[in-house]
Each structure stands twice: as C-alpha cells, then as structure tokens.
Design an enzyme around this catalytic site. Structure first.
Site, PDB file in Angstrom:
ATOM      1  N   LYS A   1     -25.306  20.281   5.957  1.00 15.41           N
ATOM      2  CA  LYS A   1     -24.529  19.749   7.073  1.00 15.41           C
ATOM      3  C   LYS A   1     -24.960  18.305   7.309  1.00 15.41           C
ATOM      4  CE  LYS A   1     -21.452  21.318  10.142  1.00 15.41           C
ATOM      5  NZ  LYS A   1     -20.228  22.045   9.729  1.00 15.41           N
TER       6      LYS A   1
ATOM      7  N   HIS B   1     -25.480 -14.545   1.376  1.00 13.16           N
ATOM      8  CA  HIS B   1     -25.369 -15.940   0.961  1.00 13.16           C
ATOM      9  C   HIS B   1     -24.832 -16.835   2.072  1.00 13.16           C
ATOM     10  CE1 HIS B   1     -26.237 -14.779  -3.130  1.00 13.16           C
ATOM     11  NE2 HIS B   1     -25.261 -13.892  -3.110  1.00 13.16           N
TER      12      HIS B   1
ATOM     13  N   PHE C   1     -34.322 -21.876  -4.864  1.00 12.68           N
ATOM     14  CA  PHE C   1     -33.914 -21.091  -6.037  1.00 12.68           C
ATOM     15  C   PHE C   1     -33.498 -22.076  -7.128  1.00 12.68           C
ATOM     16  CE2 PHE C   1     -30.901 -18.276  -8.425  1.00 12.68           C
ATOM     17  CZ  PHE C   1     -31.881 -17.418  -8.903  1.00 12.68           C
TER      18      PHE C   1
ATOM     19  N   ARG D   1     -32.762 -23.976   1.034  1.00 13.54           N
ATOM     20  CA  ARG D   1     -31.593 -23.143   1.290  1.00 13.54           C
ATOM     21  C   ARG D   1     -31.871 -22.162   2.412  1.00 13.54           C
ATOM     22  NH1 ARG D   1     -31.028 -18.141  -3.064  1.00 13.54           N
ATOM     23  NH2 ARG D   1     -33.162 -17.379  -2.852  1.00 13.54           N
TER      24      ARG D   1
ATOM     25  N   GLN E   1     -36.645 -12.029  -5.029  1.00 13.44           N
ATOM     26  CA  GLN E   1     -37.535 -11.077  -5.706  1.00 13.44           C
ATOM     27  C   GLN E   1     -38.982 -11.303  -5.281  1.00 13.44           C
ATOM     28  OE1 GLN E   1     -34.971 -12.671  -7.081  1.00 13.44           O
ATOM     29  NE2 GLN E   1     -34.092 -11.561  -8.823  1.00 13.44           N
TER      30      GLN E   1
ATOM     31  N   THR F   1     -23.284  26.246   6.950  1.00 12.40           N
ATOM     32  CA  THR F   1     -23.627  24.905   7.414  1.00 12.40           C
ATOM     33  C   THR F   1     -23.479  24.794   8.930  1.00 12.40           C
ATOM     34  OG1 THR F   1     -21.392  23.989   7.080  1.00 12.40           O
ATOM     35  CG2 THR F   1     -22.919  23.914   5.202  1.00 12.40           C
TER      36      THR F   1
END
Length: 287
Positions: free
Chosen positions: A12, A242, A154, A171, A214, A57
C-alpha cells in the site's frame, strides 16, 4: 522454454497520515507519507489466484494509521521499524518488509500554540528493510534546494565536434539534494543523527570551492561520514539546476554575471556513493 515468476512484492503506497499530539493548549504535528511493500511465499496468488497468504493492502493501510495512533509522534525510523517487524513477525507468508516514510515539516507560526506553516527546507525520509532476522535503516532528505552564487567553476572538460558549452570560471551552482545515509546498526538517536547529517551536507556545500558538482558530491558525503560515526554510507543524487548568464547586450545593458536564465530541463544529473572502506554489508538496504 518455460516461463517462471520472478521477484515480486505488493503493498500500500502513499498513506497520508497526520498525527496531532495535543498537550493542553500546545499542539505538535507529525505529517507523514507511508508506503509498505511486502514479499515472501506469495507465488500461489500469482500462479493460481490462491489468496490464502495475502494480507490485504487495505489492512496494511489500517495498520499504518493504528500504529500512528498507538505509538504517537515517534521518530520516523522507529515507526518504520515497528511496522516492518509487525508485518513480517505476524504473517507466516511474509518474509520481507520494506517501509518508506517521508516526513513533511511544519513550523509553528509565532507563538501560536496550534498554528503552523509548512517548512520549505526539504523533506525528511527513511526506508527500513526487515527480513525476520536483521533490519537495515536508511535515513535521508530530499527536495532540499541549495545555491551558491559564486565559488563554482567548470572547465578543462572533454571537447569534441558537438561541444558548444563555454568554460566557466565563475558560475552559479544550484542543485536539489536527494541524499540517503545508511546506519551501521538498526538503533540510535534518529533525530539527532538526522540533524547532524543534514547540517554536514549543507556545511560542505557552503565551504567547497567547486570545480565540478561531482567534487561537491564527494565533499558532502565525506563530511557526513566524518561528523556521524553511526553512519557507514551516503548516496547522493544531485541534479544540476542550470543558471545561464542572459545576454542583455541587445538592450544596451552590461551583464557582469548578475542576471540569469534558470533552466529546469534538460539538466545534468550527478549521482554517487560515498562509504567507509570497512562498511558492513548493505544486505537489501538499497533495493
């Protein structure tokens, strides 16, 4: 060639439970969404329609509400453990239970004893597995949106004939944290552990000068494990929200990295697992 039944479970999902604890004029609110999935000796119901081993359920739903009433505003990990152990230990046909709980936070409005406003600081989560002998507990947070307006870069990435992305040395870095962390044991001070892990995630995000999302992911997972000896593994899912610098030159306006187009899709998705090298076996914890 023969056809056989593979792994299966049933349950459920998304039981919406609000439990209000009334201590005189001062009330406390516990707002949760609970999902249950059970598996075990259930081949017959698939193969022949024999339901003699099937717990309905609807009964699962009722049990979720009854346990919320009986046990009050306990931590969601404790509540999930109580449910999982009940379903497996009380039903001969059930060999494994997975219980997932999301907790939706509310803050008190001013000094009002019974007035609340929904909090926007992410949703607390937990997932508990129990197989009749051992239990595995995952805690976590999701939908926790964070942003650094600088200290993010980056550049130096692979470029081929399809690459158009310009390198960035300053950024906006924004993401929506989805994190789960595994407890080494199925006991502990769940509330303090949650607050410590969430704080570590946010502090690592703030303090990391990021050269990639990362790198930030690894720093966040590492910080959680350094601050929380009771945890052995952290899994993170970080969508890159972004922010593109908008070209205002056609309007005769300079834009020194101040005005951005926030794009919701498509988006990069960074996922990773950070764990201790001596972490105990995960069992079915992540399934």
């Amino acid at each position: 060639m023969s056809i056989v039944l593979g792994d299966n479970r049933y349950g459920k999902c998304e039981n919406r439970i609000v439990r209000i604890t009334k201590q005189g004029p001062v009330h406390q609110i516990k707002d949760i969404t609970v999902s249950v999935a059970l598996s075990g000796d259930l081949d017959a119901t698939h193969l022949t329609g024999d339901n003699s081993g099937v717990l309905p359920t609807d009964t699962m739903k009722n049990t979720c509400f009854a346990f919320a009433q009986r046990h009050g505003a306990v931590e969601i990990e404790e509540y999930a453990l109580l449910l999982a152990r009940h379903f497996v230990d009380s039903q001969p046909s059930i060999g494994h239970a997975r219980v997932e709980v999301d907790e939706h936070a509310w803050d008190r409005i001013g000094q009002g004893p019974h007035s609340f406003v929904r909090t926007g600081g992410g949703t607390r989560t937990c997932t508990v597995h129990y197989d009749g002998t051992a239990a595995w507990v995952l805690s976590g947070v999701k939908d926790l949106t964070v942003l650094n307006s600088t200290d993010s870069e980056f550049w130096g990435y692979v470029k081929d004939e399809y690459t158009t992305l310009a390198e960035a040395h300053d950024r906006v870095l924004a993401t929506e944290i989805h994190a789960q962390w595994r407890h080494a044991a199925a006991s502990g001070d769940w509330g303090k552990s949650y607050e410590r892990a969430k704080t570590a995630l946010l502090e690592a995000f703030v303090r990391t000068h990021s050269r990639s999302l990362q790198q930030t992911l690894f720093e966040m997972g590492t910080r959680v494990l350094e601050e929380s000896p009771e945890l052995c593994e952290v899994r993170l899912k970080l969508p890159n929200k972004h922010h593109f610098r908008y070209d205002t030159a056609p309007f005769g306006l300079d834009n020194p990295n101040e005005t951005f187009l926030a794009a919701d899709r498509p988006y990069g998705l960074i996922e990773g697992d950070v764990r201790r090298d001596d972490a105990p076996a995960a069992g079915p914890a992540w399934t």
